[in-house]
Enzyme design. Structure first.
Site, mmCIF file in Angstrom:
data_model
loop_
_atom_site.group_PDB
_atom_site.id
_atom_site.type_symbol
_atom_site.label_atom_id
_atom_site.label_comp_id
_atom_site.label_asym_id
_atom_site.label_seq_id
_atom_site.Cartn_x
_atom_site.Cartn_y
_atom_site.Cartn_z
ATOM 1 N N GLU A 114 -18.016 -21.874 11.673
ATOM 2 C CA GLU A 114 -18.192 -21.646 10.240
ATOM 3 C C GLU A 114 -17.205 -20.586 9.766
ATOM 4 O OE1 GLU A 114 -22.012 -20.030 9.500
ATOM 5 O OE2 GLU A 114 -21.628 -19.627 7.376
ATOM 6 N N ASP A 143 -27.483 -16.461 9.699
ATOM 7 C CA ASP A 143 -28.116 -16.247 8.390
ATOM 8 C C ASP A 143 -28.500 -17.598 7.789
ATOM 9 O OD1 ASP A 143 -25.758 -17.372 7.587
ATOM 10 O OD2 ASP A 143 -24.955 -15.555 6.655
ATOM 11 N N ASP A 192 -27.266 -19.353 5.382
ATOM 12 C CA ASP A 192 -26.162 -20.295 5.205
ATOM 13 C C ASP A 192 -25.773 -20.947 6.529
ATOM 14 O OD1 ASP A 192 -26.013 -20.017 2.533
ATOM 15 O OD2 ASP A 192 -24.340 -18.592 2.534
ATOM 16 N N ASP A 194 -23.075 -18.605 11.660
ATOM 17 C CA ASP A 194 -23.649 -17.267 11.500
ATOM 18 C C ASP A 194 -25.173 -17.305 11.610
ATOM 19 O OD1 ASP A 194 -21.168 -16.249 11.060
ATOM 20 O OD2 ASP A 194 -21.341 -16.244 8.862
#
Ligand code: TSJ
Length: 670
Positions: free
Chosen positions: A455, A533, A535, A531
């Protein structure tokens, strides 16, 4: 006391004096124990694996017996409880396993069920409808063989009876009457043997809950309650102290379809439902269209998922296409000379459950996930066609919506075909050349090669610099990839990120007659690295959904992985420690002692981009040290369900989602 002696001792209580044909009886018992010993020697033959799935299989095996009792019409409530000590109790309010002596074995029925392989339900001839005993129905005796101890309590004819087995199926306390009661039922508790289940003997509550929910959908009207009674301290994964869920679906598979569509926009309120029975084969089907462009068709035989479909699915598809085409022609949605709609047209945006119960199922294919009984095709097709046809006649408004939807799908299919042909004609070169963003590896041996899908460009940079150039390729993705559930087929093929992925992997994709050729793929490990998180979780789920929809064999054959980057770096002087979760950080602090721990500098990684090339290699990409999760088909199917919840505006469901789906969204900063 050796085995024979103990056996003789236990038989003394059970067999009336005049029935003791000693030699023969002892012989039978030795055979029995040899049978259970064989299960312990090669457990995989009986329950598939001895890891996580095999462990849970033991619960399904016991629950199946209770479900059989409910299908026979004698039980309406089942409890599945994970006990404080980690054992599992399954309890039903059926007739209670018979406690009388079975002639063939000379033992009580309950002891027979638990000590003779495949004995489950063989007694009590004609006693109801038995659906376990198919692919998974290996019988309660297998669970006994793989347990440290098992206790069975039966409430029957005013008495409470108990029997206890230990050490892989040896009768420890023979069947005895321990009290009186005025109800009936069977209560089974077992403790899995950690010398067999070496990976783990910790049951996962969410896994149990999800399968039990599915069982409740597939067996309408049965109330099944799951509970986790384990304590909070040092909470390992899968333990959900105090959890309790109750499932009972009067509408059965109809409610299953509503559940699957709950985050999608249904085309109309109604779920089309049909049921029927022919030659002892029970058929139940529910379906509903939604606003996506993919189909979700789950088929089952005897409550077991048939992931590769088979004759029941074929019968359903054939009938669906035939009935919709007939309706379209009869009602002028198609003109006399128009081409018929294809099966793909009629399946677009469809969620359907096909559940049959068959007394003698034959399973085919490598994983035995395909139903083979040929008579089923016609039986399903006839039952479904008649009832769908009637539904369309009686609900012309819904019929019209379906016609429009199918027509749209048909047009989109033709447009997508055109778009693909244009791409081919216009840029023959580009299809064979690799995407510019891909940093490929040197090796051309797919079995050694790994593709990291990363990402963001900055993490992509670190990954490129940190990797092993010989075997590791990096493909950075910018932003979010297209949501393939919502996008029309045409757009899917125009999307650059998806185009790059397809070309980098190299085996094409499957959709609308196109074939994904797994023998052509360029990497045998495809690693999703995002990541920690929301997203990142979202991208992970979109990618999984994409693979599930367009390259399912990749997941089936275990080629897709999720990278596990660390969550914390704890530094002391020039020494760095990496921790992958909160627990590890706690352990580290404890190990170092409070003095040193208080001086630790702790950094919480918000994204991969915060790591330099060397750190990323050391913690996440070095095959010698990294930890990756292999994605299972069931994970991908869940991802498919899940992602609408992440997309939503509301915060609460998102938090719930994150809590419930720790597997996809670990260590989130929420
Ligand atoms: F098999 C088992 F031990 F694992 C097990 C069986 C576990 C659990 C939780 C429940 C059961 C079970 C078995 N529940 N209910 C029954 N019913 C019978 O075994 C039964 C009772 C009566 C008759 C009859 O013909 O009178 C026949 C059967 C098969």
């Amino acid at each position: 006391m050796d085995e024979n002696e103990s056996l003789e001792k236990e038989t003394q209580n059970l067999i009336p004096e005049d029935e003791k044909a000693d030699a023969e009886y002892t012989e039978k018992n030795i055979q029995v124990l040899e049978g259970l010993e064989a299960v312990r020697k090669r457990p995989g033959m009986y329950i598939g694996t001895t890891s996580f799935d095999g462990l849970h299989h033991c619960i399904w095996e016991i629950v199946d017996n209770a479900i059989d009792e409910s299908l026979a019409g004698y039980c309406d409530t089942i409890h599945v409880i994970i006990n404080k000590d980690g054992s599992v109790t399954v309890k039903d309010n059926g007739r209670g396993i018979p406690v009388g002596i079975v002639e063939k074995t000379g033992k009580s029925a309950v002891e027979t069920v638990y000590t003779v392989l495949h004995a489950g339900g063989k007694f009590g001839e004609g006693g109801g409808y038995k659906v376990s005993g198919g692919l998974h129905g290996v019988g309660a005796s297998v669970v006994n063989a793989l347990s440290v101890w098992v206790e069975v309590v039966v409430h029957k004819e005013g008495g409470i009876y108990r029997i206890r087995f230990e050490n892989g199926g040896h009768t420890a306390i023979p069947l005895e009457k321990i009290g009186e009661c005025d109800d009936t039922g069977t209560i089974v508790t077992f403790m899995p043997d950690s010398s067999i289940f070496q990976d783990t003997t910790t049951f996962n509550y969410n896994t149990v809950r999800d399968r039990i929910r599915q069982m409740a959908f597939l067996n309408k009207g049965v109330k099944i309650i799951t509970e986790d009674h384990r304590e909070v301290e040092n909470k390992p994964e899968g333990v959900v102290p105090g959890a309790k869920d109750e499932f009972c679906f009067k509408g059965g598979v109809k409610e299953y379809v509503m559940y699957l569509n709950k985050n999608k926009v249904a085309m109309s309120e109604e779920v089309i439902y049909c049921e029927g029975k022919d030659q002892d084969i029970v058929v139940e089907i529910a379906m509903q269209y939604n606003d996506t462009y993919n189909s979700t068709i789950y088929s089952f035989c005897n409550n077991i998922r048939t992931g590769d479909g088979g004759t029941h699915e074929e019968g359903f598809r054939m009938a669906l296409t035939r009935v919709l085409n007939n309706y379209a022609k009869a009602n002028k949605f198609l003109k006399e000379n128009d081409d018929n709609y294809t099966q793909d047209d009629t399946l677009e945006g469809l969620t359907a459950i096909i559940s049959i119960k068959h007394p003698n199922p034959q399973y085919e294919g490598q994983t035995k996930g395909k139903l083979g009984n040929s008579e089923v095709r016609k039986i399903v097709s006839n039952i479904f066609a008649a009832q769908l046809d009637r539904f369309l006649q009686e609900n012309p408004n819904v019929a019209k919506l379906i016609m429009n939807k199918v027509n749209l799908a048909s047009n989109a299919r033709l447009a997508a075909k055109k778009a693909r042909e244009t791409v081919r004609k216009g840029s023959g070169m580009e299809l064979t050349s690799l995407p510019g963003k891909l940093a490929d590896c040197a090796s051309k041996d797919p079995s050694l090669c790994e593709l990291y899908i990363v990402e963001g460009d900055s993490a992509g940079g670190s990954a490129k610099n940190g990797r092993d150039r010989e075997t590791q390729a990096i493909l950075p993705l910018r932003g979010k990839i297209l949501n393939v559930e919502k996008a029309q087929m045409k757009r899917v093929f125009e999307n650059a990120e998806i185009g790059n992925l397809i070309i980098a992997i190299g085996g094409g994709y499957e959709k609308n007659g196109e074939h994904f050729d797994i023998s052509k793929i360029r990497y045998h490990k495809i690693v999703i690295m995002t990541d920690a998180d929301v997203d990142g979780a979202h991208i992970r789920i979109l990618l999984l959904t994409f693979f599930y929809r367009y390259m399912a064999p990749l997941i089936e054959q275990g080629y897709v992985y999720i990278a596990q980057p660390p969550l914390y770096k704890a530094s002391r002087g020039n020494k760095d420690y990496y921790c992958y979760n909160d627990e590890q950080l706690d352990v580290l602090k404890r190990k170092l002692g409070p003095q040193i721990a208080s001086r630790l500098k702790i950094q919480r990684y918000k994204g991969l981009g915060e790591m330099d090339a060397e750190q990323l290699w050391e913690t996440t990409m070095d095959p010698k040290q990294r930890k990756m999760i292999k994605v299972k088909m069931s994970d991908a199917m869940e991802a498919d369900q899940i992602f609408d919840e992440l997309m939503g505006e509301r915060v609460e469901p998102r938090k719930d989602f994150i809590r419930e789906n720790a597997k996809f969204v670990k260590n989130l900063d929420i």
